[in-house]
Scaffold this active site. Structure first.
Site, mmCIF file in Angstrom:
data_model
loop_
_atom_site.group_PDB
_atom_site.id
_atom_site.type_symbol
_atom_site.label_atom_id
_atom_site.label_comp_id
_atom_site.label_asym_id
_atom_site.label_seq_id
_atom_site.Cartn_x
_atom_site.Cartn_y
_atom_site.Cartn_z
ATOM 1 N N SER A 182 26.876 92.769 78.041
ATOM 2 C CA SER A 182 27.060 93.943 77.199
ATOM 3 C C SER A 182 26.164 95.086 77.691
ATOM 4 O O SER A 182 26.257 95.487 78.844
ATOM 5 C CB SER A 182 26.784 93.577 75.736
ATOM 6 O OG SER A 182 27.239 94.580 74.872
ATOM 7 N N ASP B 216 33.331 91.609 75.059
ATOM 8 C CA ASP B 216 31.894 91.454 75.277
ATOM 9 C C ASP B 216 31.519 89.997 75.555
ATOM 10 O O ASP B 216 31.857 89.098 74.774
ATOM 11 C CB ASP B 216 31.190 91.947 74.016
ATOM 12 C CG ASP B 216 29.695 92.090 74.163
ATOM 13 O OD1 ASP B 216 29.087 91.340 74.947
ATOM 14 O OD2 ASP B 216 29.121 92.951 73.479
#
Length: 348
Positions: free
Chosen positions: A53, A188
């Protein structure tokens, strides 16, 4: 001590809190420059960079040709963050304030990534690179890997694809569908590896022809940088009654299911990495205070003075709360940062 034949730098997910990691990296670079009297960039000192991320964005930035110094890396958060995490009333209404659609459309994030990282591809990375994501179509982890990009054109993804995939946090941003992987919805990597350190260690252990090949655990030096943590606890009576809505909006500063998944994943991974790299067989189990304190695995994490949501790009957060948290972490772990700097030598 066995020489550090293979060095890994990992950065956690955490949205806007990645500013903490950027400031810690800037401090390490500053101390390296003070010690060596010359420009220092993290890519000069580590073989493999891994990120999830916001940490994936940092890993991508640190391995670009002629990477920006750490203090400029912080500008991705302080300057671009308010635009990335801005939404007007129209989007709030269309998405039901994020309950029936992603809170943000991802356009400003794409613009920031292109501005900061350019339009290059993974093969151009100056060091080995591992960026996590999760393929919701195949229902499997998906990794963007520099070494695979060097060998196969089908794996040489544009940097922007890796960035938008690893940053596609559920409820915050829409999934990403890379052109080289059409028909696949990537999100993510924090859904399985908020802290990517175990993934990075496993990849290092599996090296074959890449130099340096197949380092043993005792030949590794692993540095893991967190993005701050703050735990909101819940009583059994609260959790017992949660259904779908409760797990999404059961209290606290963010969805309980998300904080449990990401926080639990990061903490568990931290402990496992310590046991692999720092723990000697026969020794007593480490206390929480000693986990990640070297000699093979350093974990730099700070307890926040209160919850900071991943999309909190308010002036107070960006100019006060996150910089203060980073400064506190640097002060508390200053001696270990100095030890690390003394230990690092440029890679040939």
């Amino acid at each position: 001590m066995t020489p550090d034949r293979f060095r890994i730098l990992c950065v956690d997910g955490g949205g806007i809190r990645g500013l903490i990691s950027a400031l810690v990296i800037a401090e390490i670079e500053r101390r390296l420059e003070a010690k060596r009297g010359a420009r220092a960039r993290m890519a000069d000192y580590f073989h493999l960079f891994a990120g999830t991320s916001t940490g994936g964005l940092i890993a991508l930035a640190l391995t670009r040709p002629d990477p920006a110094p750490g203090d400029q890396l912080a500008a991705f958060y302080t300057e671009d963050g308010p635009r990335i995490f801005r939404r007007g009333l129209g989007r709030k209404l269309r998405t039901g304030w994020g309950t029936i659609g992603p809170k943000y459309d991802g356009g400003p994030l794409r613009e920031a990534v292109l501005s900061r990282l350019g339009e290059g591809t993974l093969a151009e990375a100056t060091r080995d690179l591992l960026v996590t994501s999760y393929d919701m179509t195949a229902r499997a982890p998906f990794f963007f890997k520099h070494w695979k990009a060097l060998k196969e054109a089908a794996w040489d993804f544009p940097v922007v694809d890796a960035a938008l995939s690893t940053a596609a946090a559920p409820t915050y941003f829409p999934c990403h569908e890379p052109e080289l992987l059409q028909g696949h919805a990537l999100v993510d990597g924090g859904v399985f590896a908020a802290n990517p350190v175990i993934a990075a260690i496993a990849e290092a252990l599996g090296r074959n022809s890449d130099q340096p090949p197949r380092p043993a655990l005792e030949e590794m030096l692993v540095v893991s940088i967190g993005t701050g943590e703050f735990s909101t606890g819940f009583t059994p009576s609260q959790v017992r009654g949660w259904g779908d809505l409760g797990w999404i909006a059961g209290g606290g500063e963010e969805p309980p299911i998300l904080s449990a998944m990401l926080g639990g994943s990061a903490d568990g991974t931290d402990y496992w990495a310590h046991m692999l790299l720092n723990h000697e067989p026969g020794e007593a189990r480490p206390s929480a205070e000693t986990v990640g304190r070297g000699d093979r695995y350093y974990r730099f994490q700070v307890e926040l003075d209160g919850a900071i949501e991943r999309d909190d790009a308010s002036p107070e957060t960006l100019t006060k709360r996150l910089p203060e948290a980073a400064a506190r972490l640097i002060e508390e772990r200053s001696a270990e940062i100095d030890q690390l700097v003394d230990r690092l030598t440029p890679i040939e």
